[in-house]
Design an enzyme around this catalytic site. Sequence first.
Site, mmCIF file in Angstrom:
data_model
loop_
_atom_site.group_PDB
_atom_site.id
_atom_site.type_symbol
_atom_site.label_atom_id
_atom_site.label_comp_id
_atom_site.label_asym_id
_atom_site.label_seq_id
_atom_site.Cartn_x
_atom_site.Cartn_y
_atom_site.Cartn_z
ATOM 1 N N LYS A 234 0.838 -1.194 0.000
ATOM 2 C CA LYS A 234 0.000 0.000 0.000
ATOM 3 C C LYS A 234 0.880 1.253 0.000
ATOM 4 O O LYS A 234 1.927 1.280 0.664
ATOM 5 C CB LYS A 234 -0.895 -0.036 1.241
ATOM 6 C CG LYS A 234 -1.758 1.187 1.480
ATOM 7 C CD LYS A 234 -2.506 1.022 2.796
ATOM 8 C CE LYS A 234 -3.326 2.238 3.165
ATOM 9 N NZ LYS A 234 -4.029 2.048 4.461
ATOM 10 N N SER B 48 -8.594 2.800 4.399
ATOM 11 C CA SER B 48 -7.724 3.392 3.395
ATOM 12 C C SER B 48 -6.916 2.383 2.595
ATOM 13 O O SER B 48 -6.102 2.769 1.752
ATOM 14 C CB SER B 48 -6.789 4.383 4.086
ATOM 15 O OG SER B 48 -5.929 3.745 5.007
ATOM 16 N N SER C 51 -8.770 0.988 8.712
ATOM 17 C CA SER C 51 -8.329 0.924 7.317
ATOM 18 C C SER C 51 -7.874 -0.436 6.820
ATOM 19 O O SER C 51 -7.639 -0.614 5.629
ATOM 20 C CB SER C 51 -7.204 1.941 7.076
ATOM 21 O OG SER C 51 -7.709 3.249 7.174
#
Length: 478
Positions: free
Chosen positions: A71, A148, A172
């Site tokens: 990520k 996220s 997230s």
Amino acid sequence: MKIDEYAALDATALAAVIAAGEVTADEVAAVATAAITEVNKELNAVVAGPFDRPLDYAPDGRFAGVPFAIKDLVCQIAGVPTRLGTRLTGTGLVPPADSHLMERFRAAGLATLAVTTTPELGFNGNSEALAYGSTRNPWHTAHSAGGSSGGSAALVAAGALPVAHANDGGGSIRIPAACNGLVGLKPSRGRVPSGPGHSEGLFGCGVELAVSRTVRDTAALLDEVAVSFPGDPFVIAQPARPWSQEVGADPGRLRIALHTESWAGSYVDPEVAQTVEAVAQVLEAAGHHVERATPRIEWQTVLNSTITLWTTFLAEAVAGLEAMTGTKASAENLERATLACVEHGRSLDALALCAALDAGNTITREVGRFFTEYDLLLTPVHNTPAPPLGHLDQNADLTAVEWATHLFDNCSFTPLYNQTGMPAISLPLGQSTRGLPIGVQLGGPACSEALLLRVAAQLEQAMPWADRRPRVHAANFG
């Protein structure tokens, strides 16, 4: 190996066929590259990659040759630009060295092929940063992939990767796991290394791990990365045995609390509540005692503390980015709600931060007390199935308080575990009438990952999800 064969295997199974010589790591990387390329045309989940070849990894690691992605937030890769979801970083900042977690991912043998999308600076429950555009849900591309860690979750759900890096400062890992039908474990504070650039991310609210399709992959990956490094701020209680050995182990007869009403007083979709109720019935049938109960928390205190911690952290992070880039943060390079949060953080003083940390201690003490009466707490993950794209618009003209209230009205079940540092896991145990996944959350006291994994595996067997496949899936291109 064909794409559909690849997409059907989790990381544990892929590692086994590579180790057995049934397929080479290079062949798997080629198939994974094709899968990522095809699904990304519809999902927009990739920031960089797929790379021409995987980043270096240990050939004798547990997951040697298993395709992976990082990520675009917190976890740093030497020589690979990171944009953090914001236009403020331009084409990206290039870390000079791996973070400790990236070292562990490489040591585990994970073959990193791509960098995945995140909202701006990670402060959202979806992944629609202006820097990248909207990441779409593979089950229904008009809906959010969550955030996220939305890019990682979308690729794993679509069969392009078996597992991918994710992190969690307010939900997230768990929110995108719920939106995409995955397993997402938020570990205990301090369990997974975030150094050397951070001691405790987001004042202790932020933690690192991954999203996966199976409980056994989550447990095995935790075994590989839950390692302390010299200089870490503290070392928490270590497990009695490897977490992978908890998968299939008898959890015993547990006291489980059930709660389906939003602590924020916000709307909870009836299908979400019904799914949690159905899980409670399965747990009762397995011999556990389930009853309705909740910690005595005041939501406004949780929200106010979260706003102060998040906006102070954002203000500090943006100040660092300004220094590194030589560019002043403004409406030209930050989304409007982000900028409002940064300005709010800049307006706070040390006493406000101390008050937020003190509030977090009060909350943690109450939740800790609650877990002396109950072993686990069963709730929804997200108030609704994955919302439509644009529902959580970080470029909206909102104040910091308005933005955070809007965000956590939608994601009201997750931030409690960030405040307290306690572990929680999202499991894909239901689907809406529109075919969108519904995640169910189990949380426990500090250092209870072993118990969470035992119960998660019990539910995976009782309410299996392996045969579900989203519309956008790598196997469709094989």
